[in-house]
Enzyme design. Sequence first.
Site, short mmCIF file in Angstrom:
data_model
loop_
_atom_site.label_atom_id
_atom_site.label_comp_id
_atom_site.label_asym_id
_atom_site.label_seq_id
_atom_site.Cartn_x
_atom_site.Cartn_y
_atom_site.Cartn_z
N HIS A 265 0.83 -1.20 0.00
CA HIS A 265 0.00 0.00 0.00
C HIS A 265 0.87 1.26 0.00
O HIS A 265 0.73 2.13 -0.87
CB HIS A 265 -0.90 -0.04 1.24
CG HIS A 265 -1.88 1.08 1.35
ND1 HIS A 265 -3.19 0.96 0.97
CD2 HIS A 265 -1.73 2.36 1.77
CE1 HIS A 265 -3.82 2.11 1.17
NE2 HIS A 265 -2.95 2.98 1.66
N GLU A 266 1.79 1.34 0.94
CA GLU A 266 2.62 2.54 1.05
C GLU A 266 3.57 2.67 -0.13
O GLU A 266 3.93 3.77 -0.53
CB GLU A 266 3.39 2.53 2.38
CG GLU A 266 2.52 2.48 3.64
CD GLU A 266 1.45 3.58 3.71
OE1 GLU A 266 1.66 4.65 3.12
OE2 GLU A 266 0.39 3.34 4.33
N HIS A 269 1.71 4.64 -2.67
CA HIS A 269 1.76 6.08 -2.39
C HIS A 269 3.11 6.66 -2.81
O HIS A 269 3.19 7.71 -3.46
CB HIS A 269 1.55 6.33 -0.89
CG HIS A 269 0.12 6.23 -0.43
ND1 HIS A 269 -0.89 6.94 -1.03
CD2 HIS A 269 -0.46 5.54 0.58
CE1 HIS A 269 -2.05 6.68 -0.40
NE2 HIS A 269 -1.81 5.82 0.58
N GLU A 295 -4.92 7.57 -2.97
CA GLU A 295 -5.37 6.30 -2.39
C GLU A 295 -5.60 5.26 -3.49
O GLU A 295 -5.48 4.05 -3.26
CB GLU A 295 -6.64 6.54 -1.57
CG GLU A 295 -6.96 5.44 -0.59
CD GLU A 295 -5.92 5.26 0.51
OE1 GLU A 295 -5.01 6.12 0.67
OE2 GLU A 295 -5.99 4.22 1.20
ZN LIG Z 1 -3.26 5.08 1.90
#
Ligand SMILES: [Zn+2]
EC number: 3.4.17.19
Lengths: 500, 500
Positions: A265-266, A269, A295
């Site tokens: 997830h990160e 980003h 997101e």
């Molecule tokens: Zn996030």
Amino acid sequence: MADRYQPLVRYFQKLSRIEHAITFLQWDHMVMMPPRGSEARSKALAELSATYHRRLVSDELGELLQEVEDKTDNPERIASIREMKKVYSRAVCLSSDLVEAKTIAGARCEYQWRQQRNDNDWDGFAGNFREVVKLCREEAQARFARNPDNFATPYDTLLDLHCTGDDSGFIQAVFTRLKRDLPGILEQVLERQRETKRPNLAGEYPVAQQQQLNKNLMLSLGFDFESGRLDVSAHPFSTGCRGDQRITTRYRENDFFDSLLATAHETGHASYENGLPRQYDGLPVGGARNLCLHESQSLLFEKQLLLTRPFLEFFLPVIHRCLPATSHLSAETLWLGATRVAPSLIRVEADEATYPFHVIIRFEIERDLINQQIEIDDIPELWDEKMRRYLGISTGSNFKDGCMQDMHWTDGSFGYFPSYTMGAINSAQFSAAIRLAHPDWQEQLAGGNLDFIRRWLLENIWSVGSTIESQEILQKATGQKTNPDFFLDHLKTRYLDCGY
Amino acid sequence: MADRYQPLVRYFQKLSRIEHAITFLQWDHMVMMPPRGSEARSKALAELSATYHRRLVSDELGELLQEVEDKTDNPERIASIREMKKVYSRAVCLSSDLVEAKTIAGARCEYQWRQQRNDNDWDGFAGNFREVVKLCREEAQARFARNPDNFATPYDTLLDLHCTGDDSGFIQAVFTRLKRDLPGILEQVLERQRETKRPNLAGEYPVAQQQQLNKNLMLSLGFDFESGRLDVSAHPFSTGCRGDQRITTRYRENDFFDSLLATAHETGHASYENGLPRQYDGLPVGGARNLCLHESQSLLFEKQLLLTRPFLEFFLPVIHRCLPATSHLSAETLWLGATRVAPSLIRVEADEATYPFHVIIRFEIERDLINQQIEIDDIPELWDEKMRRYLGISTGSNFKDGCMQDMHWTDGSFGYFPSYTMGAINSAQFSAAIRLAHPDWQEQLAGGNLDFIRRWLLENIWSVGSTIESQEILQKATGQKTNPDFFLDHLKTRYLDCGY
Ligand SMILES: [Zn+2]
Ligand SMILES: [Zn+2]
């Protein structure tokens, strides 16, 4: 005639250097700083923030912006000036008294919330929260008064800080579709999963081994350790600047998959940030477009890359090598274990099929709260009622696992929540477009080749920065605006047809 | 009448917050930052430094300092204002053009020196170095012109930036004593050590084990990990602020003792900083007095605590526990291995008995260079001549292990070197005072009790900050000014009488 744009560029570049300092001092605060360093650090950060704000709302900048010729026929420059004016006007429309009062009330409310949540103390919390809401309503009113033509409601001015370009009417329409179609899908998924037992992924996974595994995952996802780091913090996050993207994850000795998901997830980003257009470094137009897109990138890496059968097949040998205790687990077992669905009270632990309802509840409540349709005392009952309606579970007077569970509201971050679900929809929509353009995507993933995905994202999203509005980005990249069908189709394929 | 002192306090406290940001961003640069982060970081640091400098030399501060009543009978306030004026006047006497030119020339000279040193390229180095020296002479002249009554020579103005309060005449007198008496002692030590073989401490010591050992050493020396950290960097250093002291060390797989010594050294620096008077946080009067005292604290922890037989006896079980490969080593063997003396070319590898000559050579050359008694082209010959005279070894045309070995001069840090030997003398002098007051010091150390030492240092040095001049600190704490006899006695006791 002197170029009136270049002084603006220099002005914002200088501002971005103060921002750089704040960014990395905050990272250090969360990741490295020993406890007793906190007093001096808070003072330094307050001083830098004040310096930043003072320079942003200065008459000098106001005049530069007034004088600049934005009727040029250079579209890049038009976009850049538009974004500069947006940043400036967001800052000047608030009195410094209001900013300071909100900072103080938010810090107190957040600080005491940690204990109050623990104690299920809604009344205590509501006392502090009342002041936060009062100031946020004032903030929304002030922003609304300055730009009444741009916003439909006061809440939209706060939404605009996070979901820039996606207004509350548009989001409401998207969420209405989810409220209509998601319950039926959810019911079928639960029915379907009732037949199978959840595989047990628990075991003993030493943190040092997990660290190695997570770094390998990042490498496989295209992360460049010459331009970033992986560290540990209580809550995973990512921050940084070009060339220095820092992400964090957390480890549990008995569960390795959760931390892998957080790291993917990160990494999403961080990839967005590192792919932003270099030629606009330090300028507002060079920043990420909004959180609905941010997101979408993280969720794409987490749910549409890592959590696919072909990628797990590819990555399984690395998992086995780094964590010998996983040697009995197959990719299919991992996939089955990580794709279980179950309605639950806590948003951050929710699966991707029930998560939207957690967000919708918050969106509807915070919108009506800021627009003064409801009051703080109405929240617990509304929460319980919506939880029962959308997810079939009641919170009753369990406030700590109900309306007191999130940190976002405590410091007045209203308008943030919708980005989670808008991001989930966008990520499904982008994935669909990529897969359409690359019908062999499953073989590619099974071979560990993600270049075609990173290239598509770089071209269509990352390198676009803030040169166009968010829905224009969606339109150009996928042929249409954010459309919940893609997300619903994704759920049906993954959870009902048992595809990828 | 309005208090004209409080606005000054607030002004300097605000300045200290910018300093805080610079401090930790530099630490991060050295310890954490990935390589590609360097461009953005350099720009951010330059912006913060410029902001700091601009605020320090502002008319606003100049006027506040002019208006403040320093004829008060409050001695604390007198001292505080004196130190504020010192910081201000050091900054305003240089034109920003000169500061910038020096920064650029220093950065270029240092950068190219890394390769030039490797290539033994004196001529190439001298080309860049000429510009650095020219600008430093200008700097010294400018500082001298502003304060001709305070300084004996232009060099003294640079010395004052590092060895504040100890002027070149005083240092010369101290060093003359060393030049007279140290050679005889050194000869006896070498004669004595010829009889014994150097014990071999080499082995295989995994870095993770060494890390644990070094943290244990810091705990034994009184370091508080709630107020600081230990990390790794190419060259050990310490930095930070109250409550957040960060030290670094480096590890070699085949040698654990060197890194222990470096850690003890930096723990001494950090202890001084954390012991500075809290009531003056953010004010110049609350800072460390000078580098001669700073280095006395680090050397005291390194040479007068860790490197004593009783402390090594106490600490040996921890070494054995953390590094199983040391199980055959006794405390006496460690002590014998770490107290070998031998003249050598490289300062940073020198033992405590020959180190002063390395410093004296640099002091004499840099003083005459800045005062225009010699020119750059004279340096190699002078270096060779002094090395032969003081240490009996010739550098010849081996510039890279001669006059090109140090980084200090490359960016114009003249006046820094003397602090190493002044610090060594001060540390011996403080130790003598402590031992006189605590005749049972060896038993205390053997029991791992260092509280009496930290208490003495806190009271006599750390908590004094910059309220009085350095030699007043020496006088009050030990009854006399910096006196090389203490250092010579220390060498005789340790290396000839084989005491502690
Ligand atoms: Zn996030
Ligand atoms: Zn030192």
